[in-house]
Design a protein around this motif. Structure first.
Motif, PDB file in Angstrom:
ATOM      1  N   ARG A  59      66.294 -49.537 -56.591  1.00 51.65           N
ATOM      2  CA  ARG A  59      65.297 -49.121 -55.934  1.00 51.65           C
ATOM      3  C   ARG A  59      64.937 -47.682 -55.983  1.00 51.65           C
ATOM      4  N   PRO A  60      66.267 -46.873 -55.921  1.00 57.35           N
ATOM      5  CA  PRO A  60      66.006 -45.358 -56.091  1.00 57.35           C
ATOM      6  C   PRO A  60      65.191 -45.057 -57.354  1.00 57.35           C
ATOM      7  N   MET A  61      65.896 -45.793 -58.482  1.00 57.79           N
ATOM      8  CA  MET A  61      65.346 -45.451 -59.777  1.00 57.79           C
ATOM      9  C   MET A  61      63.715 -45.951 -59.905  1.00 57.79           C
ATOM     10  N   GLU A  62      63.547 -46.857 -59.496  1.00 59.24           N
ATOM     11  CA  GLU A  62      62.005 -47.227 -59.495  1.00 59.24           C
ATOM     12  C   GLU A  62      61.280 -46.077 -58.573  1.00 59.24           C
ATOM     13  N   GLN A  63      61.690 -45.353 -57.416  1.00 57.27           N
ATOM     14  CA  GLN A  63      60.877 -44.600 -57.011  1.00 57.27           C
ATOM     15  C   GLN A  63      61.017 -43.323 -57.485  1.00 57.27           C
ATOM     16  N   LEU A  64      62.012 -42.799 -58.115  1.00 60.21           N
ATOM     17  CA  LEU A  64      62.113 -41.626 -58.817  1.00 60.21           C
ATOM     18  C   LEU A  64      61.454 -41.506 -60.064  1.00 60.21           C
ATOM     19  N   PHE A  65      61.354 -42.695 -60.840  1.00 56.19           N
ATOM     20  CA  PHE A  65      60.773 -42.483 -62.302  1.00 56.19           C
ATOM     21  C   PHE A  65      59.448 -43.346 -62.388  1.00 56.19           C
ATOM     22  N   GLY A  66      59.316 -44.223 -61.258  1.00 57.36           N
ATOM     23  CA  GLY A  66      57.893 -44.922 -61.412  1.00 57.36           C
ATOM     24  C   GLY A  66      58.187 -45.925 -62.221  1.00 57.36           C
ATOM     25  N   ALA A  67      59.430 -46.432 -62.381  1.00 63.65           N
ATOM     26  CA  ALA A  67      59.739 -47.512 -63.475  1.00 63.65           C
ATOM     27  C   ALA A  67      59.558 -49.151 -62.813  1.00 63.65           C
ATOM     28  N   ALA A  68      59.174 -49.988 -63.583  1.00 57.11           N
ATOM     29  CA  ALA A  68      59.089 -51.263 -63.134  1.00 57.11           C
ATOM     30  C   ALA A  68      60.505 -51.917 -63.159  1.00 57.11           C
ATOM     31  N   ARG A  69      60.714 -52.860 -62.377  1.00 61.49           N
ATOM     32  CA  ARG A  69      61.916 -53.511 -62.277  1.00 61.49           C
ATOM     33  C   ARG A  69      62.211 -54.300 -63.822  1.00 61.49           C
ATOM     34  N   SER A  70      61.244 -54.665 -64.344  1.00 57.84           N
ATOM     35  CA  SER A  70      61.796 -55.105 -65.962  1.00 57.84           C
ATOM     36  C   SER A  70      62.231 -54.119 -66.715  1.00 57.84           C
ATOM     37  N   GLU A  71      61.551 -52.834 -66.613  1.00 61.30           N
ATOM     38  CA  GLU A  71      62.100 -51.771 -67.381  1.00 61.30           C
ATOM     39  C   GLU A  71      63.575 -51.440 -66.995  1.00 61.30           C
ATOM     40  N   LEU A  72      63.729 -51.491 -65.717  1.00 62.88           N
ATOM     41  CA  LEU A  72      65.295 -51.410 -65.273  1.00 62.88           C
ATOM     42  C   LEU A  72      66.124 -52.432 -65.677  1.00 62.88           C
ATOM     43  N   SER A  73      65.873 -53.592 -65.620  1.00 61.11           N
ATOM     44  CA  SER A  73      66.574 -54.690 -66.186  1.00 61.11           C
ATOM     45  C   SER A  73      66.752 -54.599 -67.418  1.00 61.11           C
ATOM     46  N   ALA A  74      65.911 -54.013 -68.350  1.00 56.39           N
ATOM     47  CA  ALA A  74      66.215 -53.933 -69.684  1.00 56.39           C
ATOM     48  C   ALA A  74      67.271 -52.730 -69.760  1.00 56.39           C
ATOM     49  N   MET A  75      67.239 -51.607 -68.915  1.00 59.05           N
ATOM     50  CA  MET A  75      68.267 -50.854 -69.209  1.00 59.05           C
ATOM     51  C   MET A  75      69.591 -51.224 -68.823  1.00 59.05           C
ATOM     52  N   PHE A  76      69.792 -52.075 -67.907  1.00 57.75           N
ATOM     53  CA  PHE A  76      71.248 -52.741 -67.654  1.00 57.75           C
ATOM     54  C   PHE A  76      71.547 -53.547 -68.636  1.00 57.75           C
ATOM     55  N   ALA A  77      70.622 -54.401 -69.341  1.00 56.66           N
ATOM     56  CA  ALA A  77      70.947 -55.081 -70.671  1.00 56.66           C
ATOM     57  C   ALA A  77      71.407 -54.191 -71.859  1.00 56.66           C
ATOM     58  N   LEU A  78      70.758 -53.087 -72.042  1.00 57.97           N
ATOM     59  CA  LEU A  78      71.150 -52.211 -72.878  1.00 57.97           C
ATOM     60  C   LEU A  78      72.632 -51.444 -72.660  1.00 57.97           C
ATOM     61  N   ALA A  79      72.819 -51.268 -71.442  1.00 60.97           N
ATOM     62  CA  ALA A  79      74.275 -50.999 -71.008  1.00 60.97           C
ATOM     63  C   ALA A  79      75.342 -51.984 -71.243  1.00 60.97           C
ATOM     64  N   THR A  80      74.704 -53.194 -71.113  1.00 63.13           N
ATOM     65  CA  THR A  80      75.656 -54.321 -71.658  1.00 63.13           C
ATOM     66  C   THR A  80      75.890 -54.474 -73.077  1.00 63.13           C
ATOM     67  N   ILE A  81      74.758 -54.455 -73.802  1.00 67.36           N
ATOM     68  CA  ILE A  81      74.928 -54.455 -75.023  1.00 67.36           C
ATOM     69  C   ILE A  81      75.642 -53.086 -75.705  1.00 67.36           C
ATOM     70  N   SER A  82      75.364 -52.013 -75.377  1.00 68.00           N
ATOM     71  CA  SER A  82      76.435 -50.933 -75.743  1.00 68.00           C
ATOM     72  C   SER A  82      77.833 -51.227 -75.488  1.00 68.00           C
ATOM     73  N   PHE A  83      78.041 -51.553 -74.047  1.00 73.04           N
ATOM     74  CA  PHE A  83      79.512 -51.846 -73.756  1.00 73.04           C
ATOM     75  C   PHE A  83      80.223 -52.900 -74.902  1.00 73.04           C
ATOM     76  N   THR A  84      79.520 -54.168 -75.256  1.00 74.11           N
ATOM     77  CA  THR A  84      79.914 -54.850 -76.088  1.00 74.11           C
ATOM     78  C   THR A  84      80.239 -54.312 -77.569  1.00 74.11           C
ATOM     79  N   LEU A  85      79.199 -53.462 -77.997  1.00 74.58           N
ATOM     80  CA  LEU A  85      79.257 -52.684 -79.179  1.00 74.58           C
ATOM     81  C   LEU A  85      80.545 -51.865 -78.780  1.00 74.58           C
ATOM     82  N   GLY A  86      80.911 -51.057 -78.133  1.00 76.23           N
ATOM     83  CA  GLY A  86      81.916 -50.341 -77.791  1.00 76.23           C
ATOM     84  C   GLY A  86      83.123 -50.963 -77.979  1.00 76.23           C
TER      85      GLY A  86
END
Length: 395
Positions: free
Chosen positions: A34-61
């Motif tokens: 919710r705070p990221m949606e308000q600060l960046f005007g981002a959609a929930r799908s975009e923020l879900s994609a960021m969590f998926a990116l963090a998960t993928i980066s974690f696995t690559l690491g």
């Protein structure tokens, strides 16, 4: 030298504690939505994609880490992970656009966490000679434990000072904890690989089958468990529960998963791997059956905890099973490959759950699908060899 390392194995375990707890805040990501949606005007799908990116980066690491074992000593790798991830969070805290936020949190923070996770696991397994199941269950339990601590702290800090301060504070905490972990790694005398030439793994062809059995069992449990972790509050509300019940249950479920991870490792020290893994899937299956038969708010909270704990027991027993079936020097390499299942689980069933909710307005279908996965998990787990029989065959 070997005796000295055993005497300081406590320091290796403590090092994993200090570095993994702040990285475990990844599981508390939903607090930022919710705070990221308000600060960046981002959609929930975009923020879900960021969590998926963090998960993928974690696995690559995680899968990059074993390649670094001979390139740099453990203290250097832990320091690198702490510094790079802290800088990533600093970038996220000062980001003026969503792409910068994704680079800072989704790439640098995730990548550093994945490398550190395998480095400390490898170090612990090279040091500890007894009760490996309990120790590995403890190490993997640190992530949900970290999330359980971080979630209320994040909520309080965001309310007091805002999102940017909270992200910067997490980065500072990670840097401090990382440096403490570096000192503990040095004190423990951690080595990431054997000092002599690595011996061939006994019964390697058979271990290929074992690897894929464990991989699938872990994937099936993680798919259901991560669906619960990511959407527990929404599921409980969908079954008629109040927001207060949903928030309380979400926190309690995270703690239950942390305890189950520890318990899964502890059980492997006392029971065979196939029994522990099959029993864990059986617990989750019981939860799906009860929830399907009695779709009630309180029932949903209890049964989601059962599904989550099933995942936790499988996670802890998986970490312990790697220590049982493979030599210590191979731990990081094998574990990192098995954890690819965690990444795939995070981007499959939870995503399908959201889609089916949009289509049907409920979670009944996804609960049935998770239960079918548990049935398959039981069947595959029971085909795994007992640790004692494998040792006899190798001898």
């Amino acid at each position: 030298m070997q005796r000295n390392r055993r005497q300081h194995s406590w320091a290796a375990i403590a090092a994993s504690t200090f570095v993994n707890l702040p990285f475990g805040s990844l599981y508390a990501y939903s607090v930022f939505l919710r705070p990221m949606e308000q600060l960046f005007g981002a959609a929930r799908s975009e923020l879900s994609a960021m969590f998926a990116l963090a998960t993928i980066s974690f696995t690559l690491g995680m899968n990059l880490a074993p390649r670094l074992f001979r390139l740099a000593p453990a203290p250097v790798l832990v320091a690198f992970c702490a510094i790079s991830s802290a800088l990533g969070l600093a970038l996220a805290a000062s980001a003026t656009s969503l792409p910068l936020l994704m680079v800072g949190y989704g790439v640098l923070f995730g990548l550093g966490g994945g490398i550190a996770y395998i480095v400390v696991q490898q170090g612990v397994n090279m040091m500890v000679r007894s009760r490996k199941g309990l120790v590995n269950g403890y190490v993997v339990g640190l992530y949900p434990a970290g999330a359980m601590i971080a979630a209320p702290l994040f909520g309080w800090a965001i309310g007091m000072w805002g999102l940017r301060f909270t992200l910067a504070g997490l980065g500072a905490t990670l840097a401090v904890c990382g440096m403490i972990s570096v000192w503990l790694v040095v004190h423990a005398g951690v080595r990431l690989h054997a000092e002599t030439a690595e011996a061939p793994e006994p019964g390697s062809p058979g271990r290929v089958t074992i690897f894929w059995q464990i991989w699938i069992v872990f994937f099936l449990a993680a798919a259901a468990g991560l669906t619960v972790l990511s959407q527990a509050a929404g599921i409980i509300v969908a079954y008629g529960g109040s927001t207060a019940l949903a928030l309380f249950a979400t926190t309690a479920i995270t703690g239950a998963i942390a305890a189950a991870r520890l318990g899964g490792g502890w059980l492997v020290d006392r029971l065979s791997v196939p029994i522990v893994m099959a029993g864990a899937h059986g617990l989750a299956l019981a939860g799906t059956v009860v929830l399907t038969a009695w779709p009630d708010p309180l029932v949903s909270a209890v049964t989601l905890a059962m599904i989550g704990m099933g995942y936790g027991f499988v996670s802890g027993s998986t970490a312990a099973a790697v220590a049982c079936y493979w030599p210590s020097q191979s731990y990081g390499r094998i574990a990192s490959r098995i954890y690819i299942a965690w990444c795939l689980a995070a981007v499959t069933l939870p995503v399908l759950a959201g889609h089916l909710f949009d289509v049907t307005g409920g979670y009944g279908a996804i609960v049935v699908i998770a239960g079918c996965g548990n049935v398959l998990g039981i069947a595959i787990a029971l085909t795994l060899p007992r640790q004692s029989k494998l040792a006899v065959a190798a001898a």
